[in-house]
Design an enzyme around this catalytic site. Structure first.
Site: not given
Ligand code: PEP
Length: 259
Positions: A101, A99, A10, A217, A12, A171, A177
Site C-alpha cells: 500500500e 508494504h 497490521n 488474507s 492499518k 505478500e 485484503g
Molecule cells: C496486509 O495488509 O499486510 C495484509 C496481509 O492484509 P490482509 O490480511 O487484510 O490481506
C-alpha cells in the site's frame, strides 16, 4: 539458533484511540492465556496508539509493537512525518517497511525503501520488509524475477550482520485484503525461493535464521496449513488483526505445530 515464529497484526488506518486500546487489552489477555509456544506476537498500530500500546505490553513476554512506516531522514522540516528515532523512543521494536500500500498509494520506490531500512537499523528498530508480486506479474510468470529484484534493490547492499536483523514478509499483492489467499504450496514455493536467494547472498546460516512471514488474507481458518509449511515462519495479518479472537487464533495456530 532457530528462527523465530512471528505473527504481526497490521491495523492499518483503523481504530480510534479508545477502540485500539480495547482491542489491545482483549488480544493481550487472550494471547497470555492461550499461547503455549514462543511465537512472537506483534501489534503494528497507528502512530497515535504506539506509545500507550508499547507501555501496556512492556512486561508481556514475546509481545512487541511496530510502527507501520517511518520517514527516511533523521529529523527536520518534514511536516507530518515520524522518524525512526521517535518510534524507538516510545518503546516500539519493529517497523513495517515496503508494504504494497505504501509502494502503490505513496509511490515508495526502492531507493526510498533502502533509506528507510537504514534509518530503522540505525535506531535499533527491526524492519519487517514486505515484498510480493502483483496479479499481472504472477499471470505473466515473472513473480520469481520480481521477488529477486525487490530483494536486490532494497536489501542486498546490507552487511550480513545488518541483514540478519531483518524480518521478511512475502505478500502477494493480489491476496492482500481480497479474500484470495495463496495456497500453502504456492506460498511455500516462493518462501523456499526467497530463502535460496538469501543463501546465495548472505550464506546458509543467515538464510536459515531469517523469519519469512506470509501475508495476504491469512485468517484463523487457513493459518495452520500455511504455518505448517517448512519455510513459512508466521504471518503479517491485516483484516483479521482487527478482531482480538481472530488474531489470537492465528497466533495460536502455531500451538500444535512442531517444526
Ligand atoms: C496486509 O495488509 O499486510 C495484509 C496481509 O492484509 P490482509 O490480511 O487484510 O490481506
Amino acid at each position: 539458533m532457530n528462527r523465530k515464529n512471528i505473527v504481526a497484526g497490521n491495523w492499518k488506518m483503523n481504530k480510534d484511540y479508545q477502540g485500539g486500546m480495547e482491542l489491545i487489552s482483549e488480544a493481550v489477555n487472550m494471547i497470555r492465556d492461550e499461547r503455549n509456544t514462543d511465537t512472537i506476537a506483534i501489534f503494528a498500530t497507528p502512530f497515535i496508539h504506539l506509545s500507550s500500546v508499547s507501555q501496556l505490553i512492556k512486561e508481556e513476554p514475546g509481545i512487541y509493537t511496530a510502527a507501520q512506516n517511518c520517514h527516511q531522514e533523521e529529523s527536520g522540516a518534514y511536516t507530518g512525518e515520524i522518524s525512526a528515532a521517535m518510534i524507538r523512543s516510545v518503546g516500539a521494536s519493529y517497523v513495517i517497511i515496503g508494504h504494497s500500500e505504501r509502494r502503490n498509494y505513496f509511490h515508495e520506490d526502492h531507493e526510498l525503501l533502502r533509506k528507510k531500512v537504514q534509518q530503522a537499523l540505525k535506531h535499533d528498530l527491526i524492519p519487517i520488509f514486505c515484498i510480493g508480486e502483483t496479479l499481472e506479474e504472477r499471470n505473466a510468470g515473472s513473480h520469481f524475477e520480481v521477488i529477486t529484484k525487490q530483494l536486490n534493490e532494497s536489501l542486498c547492499h546490507l552487511s550480513p550482520d545488518e541483514f540478519s536483523k531483518i524480518v521478511l514478509a512475502y505478500e502477494p499483492v493480489w491476496a492482500i485484503g481480497t479474500g484470495l489467499t495463496a495456497s500453502p504450496e504456492q506460498a511455500q514455493e516462493i518462501h523456499a525461493f526467497i530463502r535460496k536467494e538469501i543463501t546465495a547472498r548472505f550464506g546458509d546460516l543467515i538464510a536459515a535464521q531469517t523469519s519469512i512471514l506470509y501475508g495476504g488474507s491469512c485468517n484463523p481458518q487457513n493459518a495452520a496449513s500455511l504455518f505448517s509449511q517448512p519455510d513459512i515462519d508466521g504471518g503479517l495479518i491485516g483484516g483479521a488483526s482487527l478482531q482480538s479472537r481472530d488474531f489470537t487464533n492465528i497466533v495460536t495456530a502455531f500451538n500444535p505445530i512442531r517444526k
